[in-house]
Design a protein around this motif. Sequence first.
Motif, short mmCIF file in Angstrom:
data_model
loop_
_atom_site.label_atom_id
_atom_site.label_comp_id
_atom_site.label_asym_id
_atom_site.label_seq_id
_atom_site.Cartn_x
_atom_site.Cartn_y
_atom_site.Cartn_z
N ARG A 85 -7.87 2.78 -4.87
CA ARG A 85 -9.24 3.08 -4.48
C ARG A 85 -9.30 4.40 -3.72
N GLU A 86 -8.39 4.54 -2.79
CA GLU A 86 -8.40 5.76 -1.98
C GLU A 86 -8.10 7.01 -2.81
N LEU A 87 -7.31 6.81 -3.84
CA LEU A 87 -6.96 7.96 -4.68
C LEU A 87 -8.00 8.20 -5.76
N TYR A 145 0.84 -1.20 0.00
CA TYR A 145 0.00 0.00 0.00
C TYR A 145 0.87 1.26 0.00
N GLN A 179 -6.00 -1.04 -2.76
CA GLN A 179 -6.50 -0.15 -1.71
C GLN A 179 -6.06 1.29 -1.97
N ALA A 180 -4.79 1.43 -2.29
CA ALA A 180 -4.26 2.77 -2.55
C ALA A 180 -4.98 3.41 -3.72
#
Lengths: 360, 360
Positions: free
Chosen positions: A262-264, A230, A259-260
């Motif tokens: 998605r967050e971005l 991540y 995950q990264a």
Amino acid sequence: MTAPVTMRQIAERARVSIGTVSHVINGTATVRPKLRERVLDAIRSMGYQPSALAQGLRKHRTNMLGMVIPDITNPFFPGVVRGVEDVAYKRSFRVILCNADNDPSKEASYVRELRSYQIAGLLIIPAAGADIAGHLRAYASASVPVVCIDRVPDGWKGDAVLVANAEGAYLATKHLIQMGHRRLAVIAGPLKLTNAAERLKGFTRALNEARVEIEPEFVQEACFDTESGYQAALRLLGMLPRPTAIFACNDLMAFGVLQAARELGLRCPEDLSIAGFDSLEFTQFTDPSLTSVYQPGYQLGATAARLLLQRVDGLRSAPKKVLLPTELKKRNSVGPPHVAGPESVGGTMRKGKHSGRRRR
Amino acid sequence: MTAPVTMRQIAERARVSIGTVSHVINGTATVRPKLRERVLDAIRSMGYQPSALAQGLRKHRTNMLGMVIPDITNPFFPGVVRGVEDVAYKRSFRVILCNADNDPSKEASYVRELRSYQIAGLLIIPAAGADIAGHLRAYASASVPVVCIDRVPDGWKGDAVLVANAEGAYLATKHLIQMGHRRLAVIAGPLKLTNAAERLKGFTRALNEARVEIEPEFVQEACFDTESGYQAALRLLGMLPRPTAIFACNDLMAFGVLQAARELGLRCPEDLSIAGFDSLEFTQFTDPSLTSVYQPGYQLGATAARLLLQRVDGLRSAPKKVLLPTELKKRNSVGPPHVAGPESVGGTMRKGKHSGRRRR
DNA sequence: TTGTATGCGTTATCAG
DNA sequence: CTGATAACGCATACAA
């Protein structure tokens, strides 16, 4: 408070000598049927079970196998362990499982200590940066066989069962390239680990063959776990222009990338393609399902155990290096790079590179 | 061909008796500093390591712990094993890991055989339908402690470390109901397993409290694995009217439900809400992320190991039944049911089960 | 074919 | 405080 039944008690019950009992149990001499029956009856009726300890002490060898792994909690390893256990079980060997926790000193202490159990053989998935080869050689000189699995420590010249790491990584990377990606990043495992190094080599080779330039900062080293994957992804995705595809050298790190992304707010695979390595069962359930290089964990363990037991049985041939095949499983996390009209989201156009050239 | 160093060799090297060596090692008598030093030096310089076998034989007990589990490949168990191992390691105990493979006879054979290693204690996650309590009692009568983990075999009255299964299932189900669901289905684990039975009870209790009727055919029994969960989901989703929410009693089965829903073109959570149990790490990466009841696998193992070691140390209190808490983790696989009829969106306890039927 | 005796590497008891 | 010595439960060479 019930003490275990001993051979002596069997002997008394069957009214024979203790040696005779041993003989019928081990078939080490022909015993007159009459007595033989008496002994067998006594064993059955008293529920006798030979002491593995006494046997081991006497024979200088038990039927235990030592297995030291980095961490059973890493989802790639349970399959390997299971493969080992199944093969061992069929041959009446039991396995002592040790989690070295990626800590070289804990690993060394386990390896050293396992000798005091007079194990018949040792299976090990060595930790990173461990200077364990010496300890391992101590086994050899005591003629208890050792087989390395998945990776090999520095200076190890003995048996090993590995997978085609470079090959798998090469295939995955090539796939990415064929999809049209030119800005490829890789998140490698700890490069001290031979398998991690091999995978990076495969990645590099694919890029070189395709004459795609490798941006040094697009090569990140992480720890084969989700968190470090991540973090590496965050670093990667913060660069401008950012990579359009990331090859994570194992699935755990690929999950971190997911995950990264998605967050971005990056869509996969439209904004970012992701490929992993391992092809864990779960890869089919992620969003999107993860393209990944399959490696046969169970077979890895089973093969290593079989080889080890051959050595235990006395096979004296030269050290073997078995290589199991890997296979690219294409799922939905890889697609063509987004041809962002003028510019991709937040990205600058890179310097001239002939795009759109498809090969093979 | 190097034989291990023995105590006798140390004695010779240090020019003391073998008994003295033993004394300095075990601190079982005060030894004159001079000699003491000589012994210690010899031990260091010769790399002496006591034979665990000989010690075990002599003391009638080793520092090994037996651990038998159904299958290390089930992702819930590695955490438990790790918890056990960590606690054991700190106390210098080692663990022999055995996969009973959900096969009662294999389990029994492991349990029986482990006695021949003179293990200090036994940790077991019993298999379904196993009549193992008797074998386990044999340990008790030999005064080697046994702790059951996660579930308990029929007739077991000894120590056990479990989680609040009923409670967790109750919470999850209540959450589903509060979201407005009235047609709830459950995929239970093998009901022979106490934890599976408890979870079903929790489900039932929540429905009863809310006065929601339970359709008998909405209660399916499966095997705690993805495939059987998938099959059960297929059966469930073929019914008319079909359930708007499914509570799968573990995450593996929930993944199967997810897969089935996907194949049938059902969106989650719009068309079908899904809740699982375990809250494995991966649940956050599925599409959608899975609402699930968390149970502390590592703590389960660690707690059990601690209790076991207390028994090993001589704790003689009455059998303990430790219950670890569970916790509902709300993620994205649960939402309100798709509004089809007038009443289904209401939220609070209404009995609205015959709503309009939709088809996919 | 069967019994006896020795020793595997320790711990523990008991003299000295 | 230290050194013999007897088990622990079994395998095995040797005797009978």
